[in-house]
Write a protein that holds these residues in place. Structure first.
Motif, mmCIF file in Angstrom:
data_model
loop_
_atom_site.group_PDB
_atom_site.id
_atom_site.type_symbol
_atom_site.label_atom_id
_atom_site.label_comp_id
_atom_site.label_asym_id
_atom_site.label_seq_id
_atom_site.Cartn_x
_atom_site.Cartn_y
_atom_site.Cartn_z
ATOM 1 N N ILE A 1 4.161 -5.901 6.233
ATOM 2 C CA ILE A 1 4.316 -6.834 5.114
ATOM 3 C C ILE A 1 2.993 -7.539 4.823
ATOM 4 N N ALA A 2 2.265 -7.872 5.876
ATOM 5 C CA ALA A 2 0.975 -8.548 5.698
ATOM 6 C C ALA A 2 -0.085 -7.625 5.113
ATOM 7 N N GLN A 3 -0.009 -6.323 5.422
ATOM 8 C CA GLN A 3 -1.075 -5.400 5.044
ATOM 9 C C GLN A 3 -0.708 -4.485 3.871
ATOM 10 N N GLY A 4 0.586 -4.306 3.604
ATOM 11 C CA GLY A 4 1.016 -3.326 2.610
ATOM 12 C C GLY A 4 0.600 -3.677 1.185
ATOM 13 N N GLY A 5 0.209 -2.632 0.433
ATOM 14 C CA GLY A 5 -0.187 -2.807 -0.958
ATOM 15 C C GLY A 5 0.813 -2.170 -1.906
ATOM 16 N N ALA A 6 0.348 -1.876 -3.111
ATOM 17 C CA ALA A 6 1.221 -1.331 -4.149
ATOM 18 C C ALA A 6 1.809 0.026 -3.754
ATOM 19 N N GLU A 7 1.011 0.872 -3.129
ATOM 20 C CA GLU A 7 1.492 2.196 -2.743
ATOM 21 C C GLU A 7 2.624 2.087 -1.717
ATOM 22 N N TRP A 8 2.477 1.170 -0.766
ATOM 23 C CA TRP A 8 3.522 0.939 0.236
ATOM 24 C C TRP A 8 4.794 0.434 -0.438
ATOM 25 N N GLU A 9 4.656 -0.504 -1.361
ATOM 26 C CA GLU A 9 5.813 -1.042 -2.070
ATOM 27 C C GLU A 9 6.545 0.049 -2.851
ATOM 28 N N GLU A 10 5.778 0.860 -3.574
ATOM 29 C CA GLU A 10 6.387 1.929 -4.370
ATOM 30 C C GLU A 10 7.121 2.935 -3.491
ATOM 31 N N ARG A 11 6.556 3.215 -2.338
ATOM 32 C CA ARG A 11 7.160 4.219 -1.459
ATOM 33 C C ARG A 11 8.496 3.733 -0.890
ATOM 34 N N ILE A 12 8.564 2.495 -0.444
ATOM 35 C CA ILE A 12 9.818 2.031 0.149
ATOM 36 C C ILE A 12 10.909 1.890 -0.923
ATOM 37 N N VAL A 13 10.524 1.532 -2.140
ATOM 38 C CA VAL A 13 11.505 1.469 -3.232
ATOM 39 C C VAL A 13 12.018 2.873 -3.558
ATOM 40 N N MET A 14 11.104 3.849 -3.613
ATOM 41 C CA MET A 14 11.492 5.225 -3.915
ATOM 42 C C MET A 14 12.404 5.801 -2.839
#
Length: 221
Positions: free
Chosen positions: A96-109
């Motif tokens: 959560i501290a390090q994740g960016g947009a790509e991480w966010e998009e992946r977990i939503v997908m």
């Protein structure tokens, strides 16, 4: 050399599946000759695969007596569950501290993909997607050591669930649990996300612990 590595890799994959599924019964001695015949390969890659699996705690090795599938117990599972919650909570906080947009998009997908699968009629697909979803949640954690340990703990937990062969399971809104977890992670609400993750694991774990305890009590009688 490449062919030997390929055989070892194939043996590792297949024996790992046998341990995780319970095909190799907990506490049973692993007969190398029997495995060699089953996998249709020489003894050397089988032995090497078993040595690798022993380092992953999926096989027990005794230098003088050979290899065994690990035993299971309610007490051991309780320790595993507690360890998993602690370790994966750290990894999720770091993600959560390090994740960016790509991480966010992946977990939503991956949440969306998981929600499209029926847990009963497409159990294998759901299990694979569930593993990928939980791995993605912590994937932004910068420590490869921590991520590898989390993956190892996931495998050990899956083995317990498979070996217990639960015939009943409490009604749960698992999709809602996943959605709440993703929403908390995206909101960067670390304490809530870690709490939800622990609750998610413990709901399954507490039920499994009770079932294992019942099985042990029945075996004693």
């Amino acid at each position: 050399m490449d062919e030997h590595r390929s055989l070892t890799s194939r043996a590792h994959h297949r024996i790992r599946e046998m341990v995780l599924s319970g095909e190799l019964a907990p506490g049973a001695r692993i007969q190398i000759e029997s495995l060699r015949e089953k996998l249709d390969m020489g003894a050397s890659p089988v032995r090497e695969a078993l040595s690798i699996l022993s380092s992953e705690q999926l096989v027990v090795r005794n230098e003088q007596r050979g290899f065994w599938a690990p035993k299971i117990s309610a007490a051991d599972f309780a320790i595993l569950l507690d360890t998993r919650c602690r370790v994966e909570g750290i990894a999720l906080a770091d993600a959560i501290a390090q994740g960016g947009a790509e991480w966010e998009e992946r977990i939503v997908m991956l949440r969306h993909r998981l929600n499209t699968l029926d847990r009963i009629t497409r159990a294998d697909d759901w299990e694979a997607a569930h593993r990928e979803f939980h791995a993605a949640l912590i994937s932004a954690c910068p420590s490869g050591y921590l991520l590898n340990f989390c993956a190892q703990l996931y495998d050990l937990a899956v083995r317990y669930r498979n070996v217990a062969r639960l015939v009943a399971y409490p009604e749960r809104r698992i999709a809602d649990e996943h959605s709440e977890l993703v929403d908390a992670a995206l909101a960067r609400d670390t304490s809530r996300a870690v709490g939800l993750l622990n609750d998610h694991y413990r709901k399954t774990g507490e039920f499994l612990f009770k079932e294992l305890s019942k099985q042990e009590d029945s075996a004693v009688k």
